[in-house]
Design a protein around this motif. Structure first.
Motif, PDB file in Angstrom:
ATOM      1  N   CYS A  54       0.833  -1.209   0.000  1.00  0.00           N
ATOM      2  CA  CYS A  54       0.000   0.000   0.000  1.00  0.00           C
ATOM      3  C   CYS A  54       0.866   1.257   0.000  1.00  0.00           C
ATOM      4  O   CYS A  54       0.573   2.236  -0.710  1.00  0.00           O
ATOM      5  CB  CYS A  54      -0.917   0.001   1.218  1.00  0.00           C
ATOM      6  SG  CYS A  54      -2.250  -1.213   1.153  1.00  0.00           S
ATOM      7  N   ALA A  55       1.933   1.248   0.810  1.00  0.00           N
ATOM      8  CA  ALA A  55       2.822   2.411   0.859  1.00  0.00           C
ATOM      9  C   ALA A  55       3.488   2.650  -0.489  1.00  0.00           C
ATOM     10  O   ALA A  55       3.614   3.804  -0.947  1.00  0.00           O
ATOM     11  CB  ALA A  55       3.874   2.211   1.944  1.00  0.00           C
ATOM     12  N   VAL A  61       1.658   7.005  -6.978  1.00  0.00           N
ATOM     13  CA  VAL A  61       0.579   7.795  -7.608  1.00  0.00           C
ATOM     14  C   VAL A  61       0.390   9.165  -6.983  1.00  0.00           C
ATOM     15  O   VAL A  61      -0.474   9.922  -7.431  1.00  0.00           O
ATOM     16  CB  VAL A  61      -0.760   7.015  -7.542  1.00  0.00           C
ATOM     17  CG1 VAL A  61      -0.628   5.658  -8.211  1.00  0.00           C
ATOM     18  CG2 VAL A  61      -1.249   6.857  -6.102  1.00  0.00           C
ATOM     19  N   TRP A  62       1.180   9.531  -5.960  1.00  0.00           N
ATOM     20  CA  TRP A  62       0.860  10.752  -5.227  1.00  0.00           C
ATOM     21  C   TRP A  62       0.984  12.011  -6.079  1.00  0.00           C
ATOM     22  O   TRP A  62       0.304  13.012  -5.828  1.00  0.00           O
ATOM     23  CB  TRP A  62       1.732  10.864  -3.972  1.00  0.00           C
ATOM     24  CG  TRP A  62       3.177  11.209  -4.216  1.00  0.00           C
ATOM     25  CD1 TRP A  62       4.178  10.358  -4.517  1.00  0.00           C
ATOM     26  CD2 TRP A  62       3.759  12.512  -4.156  1.00  0.00           C
ATOM     27  NE1 TRP A  62       5.363  11.014  -4.663  1.00  0.00           N
ATOM     28  CE2 TRP A  62       5.133  12.352  -4.435  1.00  0.00           C
ATOM     29  CE3 TRP A  62       3.274  13.793  -3.901  1.00  0.00           C
ATOM     30  CZ2 TRP A  62       6.019  13.428  -4.472  1.00  0.00           C
ATOM     31  CZ3 TRP A  62       4.156  14.863  -3.926  1.00  0.00           C
ATOM     32  CH2 TRP A  62       5.514  14.680  -4.209  1.00  0.00           C
ATOM     33  N   GLN A  63       1.841  11.990  -7.110  1.00  0.00           N
ATOM     34  CA  GLN A  63       2.013  13.190  -7.922  1.00  0.00           C
ATOM     35  C   GLN A  63       0.843  13.416  -8.878  1.00  0.00           C
ATOM     36  O   GLN A  63       0.636  14.538  -9.342  1.00  0.00           O
ATOM     37  CB  GLN A  63       3.323  13.094  -8.712  1.00  0.00           C
ATOM     38  CG  GLN A  63       4.557  13.185  -7.818  1.00  0.00           C
ATOM     39  CD  GLN A  63       5.850  13.068  -8.600  1.00  0.00           C
ATOM     40  OE1 GLN A  63       5.902  12.375  -9.613  1.00  0.00           O
ATOM     41  NE2 GLN A  63       6.887  13.747  -8.140  1.00  0.00           N
ATOM     42  N   TRP A  73      -1.792   5.390   1.840  1.00  0.00           N
ATOM     43  CA  TRP A  73      -0.922   5.616   2.992  1.00  0.00           C
ATOM     44  C   TRP A  73      -1.663   5.397   4.313  1.00  0.00           C
ATOM     45  O   TRP A  73      -1.069   4.938   5.286  1.00  0.00           O
ATOM     46  CB  TRP A  73      -0.338   7.023   2.929  1.00  0.00           C
ATOM     47  CG  TRP A  73       0.689   7.177   1.837  1.00  0.00           C
ATOM     48  CD1 TRP A  73       1.464   6.200   1.296  1.00  0.00           C
ATOM     49  CD2 TRP A  73       1.019   8.380   1.152  1.00  0.00           C
ATOM     50  NE1 TRP A  73       2.276   6.706   0.314  1.00  0.00           N
ATOM     51  CE2 TRP A  73       2.033   8.063   0.198  1.00  0.00           C
ATOM     52  CE3 TRP A  73       0.583   9.698   1.224  1.00  0.00           C
ATOM     53  CZ2 TRP A  73       2.601   9.002  -0.643  1.00  0.00           C
ATOM     54  CZ3 TRP A  73       1.154  10.649   0.388  1.00  0.00           C
ATOM     55  CH2 TRP A  73       2.149  10.300  -0.543  1.00  0.00           C
ATOM     56  N   LEU A  74      -2.950   5.744   4.346  1.00  0.00           N
ATOM     57  CA  LEU A  74      -3.724   5.505   5.564  1.00  0.00           C
ATOM     58  C   LEU A  74      -3.968   4.011   5.779  1.00  0.00           C
ATOM     59  O   LEU A  74      -3.897   3.513   6.906  1.00  0.00           O
ATOM     60  CB  LEU A  74      -5.060   6.254   5.494  1.00  0.00           C
ATOM     61  CG  LEU A  74      -4.983   7.780   5.630  1.00  0.00           C
ATOM     62  CD1 LEU A  74      -6.344   8.405   5.362  1.00  0.00           C
ATOM     63  CD2 LEU A  74      -4.491   8.170   7.016  1.00  0.00           C
ATOM     64  N   LEU A 144      -0.519   9.967  14.432  1.00  0.00           N
ATOM     65  CA  LEU A 144      -0.920   8.961  15.411  1.00  0.00           C
ATOM     66  C   LEU A 144      -0.600   7.556  14.921  1.00  0.00           C
ATOM     67  O   LEU A 144      -0.196   6.687  15.703  1.00  0.00           O
ATOM     68  CB  LEU A 144      -2.415   9.095  15.709  1.00  0.00           C
ATOM     69  CG  LEU A 144      -2.835  10.389  16.412  1.00  0.00           C
ATOM     70  CD1 LEU A 144      -4.330  10.386  16.684  1.00  0.00           C
ATOM     71  CD2 LEU A 144      -2.067  10.570  17.719  1.00  0.00           C
ATOM     72  N   GLY A 145      -0.783   7.315  13.627  1.00  0.00           N
ATOM     73  CA  GLY A 145      -0.418   6.009  13.076  1.00  0.00           C
ATOM     74  C   GLY A 145       1.065   5.735  13.219  1.00  0.00           C
ATOM     75  O   GLY A 145       1.477   4.620  13.568  1.00  0.00           O
ATOM     76  N   ASP A 146       1.892   6.762  12.955  1.00  0.00           N
ATOM     77  CA  ASP A 146       3.336   6.600  13.131  1.00  0.00           C
ATOM     78  C   ASP A 146       3.680   6.280  14.579  1.00  0.00           C
ATOM     79  O   ASP A 146       4.521   5.416  14.869  1.00  0.00           O
ATOM     80  CB  ASP A 146       4.065   7.877  12.699  1.00  0.00           C
ATOM     81  CG  ASP A 146       4.046   8.070  11.191  1.00  0.00           C
ATOM     82  OD1 ASP A 146       3.894   7.066  10.477  1.00  0.00           O
ATOM     83  OD2 ASP A 146       4.172   9.223  10.739  1.00  0.00           O
TER      84      ASP A 146
END
Length: 465
Positions: A54-55, A61-63, A73-74, A144-146
């Motif tokens: 997923c990462a 695709v972020w660009q 990312w979530l 918070l996930g980190d």
């Protein structure tokens, strides 16, 4: 190397091609890892591979589609959390160790959460106040996930045993991910994200993929080294707890003097102090238990749990002033048990003899094993009839068959009995000399009984004051 153009030639077509090529290499490694996983490791590593996938997808695709990247990312946090939780379960840590590690991790996690709230979440929410829903979700969930996954990874790292390369890659990669998100939130908007952010996340994805490719990946899926007590508070554990507590304390001082702004940090600091005090209390209790165990081991026989020679001599220092009676017992036929059935069966015989001797004397009496198959029973305040009766009970107890697993065995005993009549007050040196004389005389009495035919014949020696 493929990430270098993103730093040297940011924003160019060459940088984009190399960036996508690097992601493709990492994805290929991830696929290879998934195919090579043994069945017993899939429960842990397949969620990990899904999370890293997923990462990688989000990074690809972020660009062009930031909304899709944010979703990827979530989602990354959920399978990674599942994988690390399963690693912790696989360690099969004893309860005291689990509780100690949980307290250490709780302190570090509370500190990271407070830091994330004041430094990352609040400022990001303020900047995205007019933005869409995804900005608000990202502002909350990413920090918070980190914090959650770094705290879980720290739990794996704190488990007893030797650290492996796979575990170091896990912790380093997740920590670097937290630092990258921190930099993204704190750096001014003018800073070019593709100069540092893109290579950093390529490195993170590479580390998380290398963790599942490395040959040491089996270790996080196996039980850890067993430990009966909680790990001590020393070394970098103390540094971790102290740094976390100081960081939260400094944040309460640095914050503006407004009550509700300081409330979360103050509550966190109180919680951390309570957890650290609980941890200290447990550490002190474990230290006391360890000292008690060492004292017991220094004065007791490890096989039978009886008093050893040092403990017997200590008890006799008081007993010589109360007319003690010594029963010096040497087992007959014990060597034959060892030779026929093995030393394991011989150990069973010694344990049973110790239990039987302890069961027929008073709690105030001392039963000791001097070594090998020699035992001493030290009693005080016995009359002549008491000595005769106790001798008969010892003979009867040791004559009963003993089940050693390979069948019952029967042993006998040669017993030397020595009674010291009431004596005048003794100096410390004269007491030591008398104790040595008592033991050697009782030993001689036992050997005289053995030379006379063995079995349970008793020779009674009486020392005069």
């Amino acid at each position: 190397m493929l990430a270098a153009p993103a730093v040297i030639l940011p924003g160019t077509a060459a940088a984009t091609v190399c960036y996508l090529a690097a992601l493709a290499v990492i994805a290929a490694g991830l696929i290879a890892a998934a195919r090579s996983l043994p069945v017993d490791q899939r429960r842990i590593w397949m969620p990990w591979i899904a999370g890293v996938g997923c990462a990688i997808t989000g990074s690809a695709v972020w660009q062009v589609r930031m909304d899709v990247a944010l979703v990827c990312w979530l989602v990354f946090y959920l399978p990674i959390t599942v994988a690390v939780v399963r690693m912790i379960e696989a360690r099969a840590l004893p309860r005291p160790v689990r509780h100690a590690i949980a307290k250490d991790v709780a302190v570090a996690t509370v500190a990271m959460t407070v830091f994330a709230w004041y430094v990352l979440i609040q400022p990001t929410l303020a900047k995205s106040a007019g933005g869409g829903g995804w900005s608000t979700v990202a502002a909350f969930c990413f920090p918070l996930g980190d914090v959650v996954i770094v705290g879980l990874a720290l739990t794996v790292l704190l488990a007893p045993g030797r650290r492996t390369a796979s575990e170091h890659l896990i912790v380093t990669g997740l920590t670097l991910s937290l630092l990258a998100d921190l930099g993204n939130a704190l750096l001014p908007p003018t800073a070019r994200a593709d100069i540092w952010y893109t290579p950093t996340y390529l490195l993170v994805n590479g580390m998380l993929t290398a963790a599942v490719l490395h040959r040491s990946r089996a270790t996080p899926a196996e039980p850890a080294v067993r430990a009966a007590t909680a790990p001590g508070m020393r070394g970098w554990r103390m540094a971790l707890l102290g740094t976390a507590l100081c960081a939260v304390g400094l944040s309460t001082i640095a914050l503006p003097n407004r009550g509700w702004d300081r409330a979360p940090a103050t509550a966190a600091m109180i919680t951390m102090i309570a957890v650290i005090l609980s941890r200290l209390r447990r550490a002190v209790t474990d230290l006391e238990n360890a000292e008690r165990m060492l004292r017991h081991q220094a004065t007791h026989d490890q096989l039978t749990g009886l008093a050893n020679r040092a403990r017997l001599l200590h008890e006799m220092r008081d007993a010589v002033r109360a007319s003690p009676t010594l029963f010096f017992v040497d087992l007959d036929g014990f060597k034959a048990v060892n030779d026929t059935h093995g030393h394991h069966c011989g150990d069973i015989v010694l344990k049973v003899v110790a239990k039987r001797l302890t069961g027929i004397v008073r709690r105030s009496d001392t039963v000791a094993r001097l070594g090998g198959d020699e035992f001493v029973v030290c009693c005080t305040g016995l009359t002549g009839a008491d000595v005769t009766a106790l001798t008969a009970r010892i003979e009867g107890a040791l004559a009963e068959p003993i089940d050693v697993g390979a069948g019952p065995v029967t042993i006998g005993a040669s017993i030397g009995v020595l009674t010291l009549p009431p004596a005048d007050p003794l100096t410390e040196q004269s007491a030591e000399d008398l104790i040595s004389n008592l033991l050697s005389t009782a030993d001689a009495a036992m050997y005289e009984a053995k030379r006379a035919g063995g079995g349970t014949r008793v020779v009674d020696y009486v020392l005069t004051a």
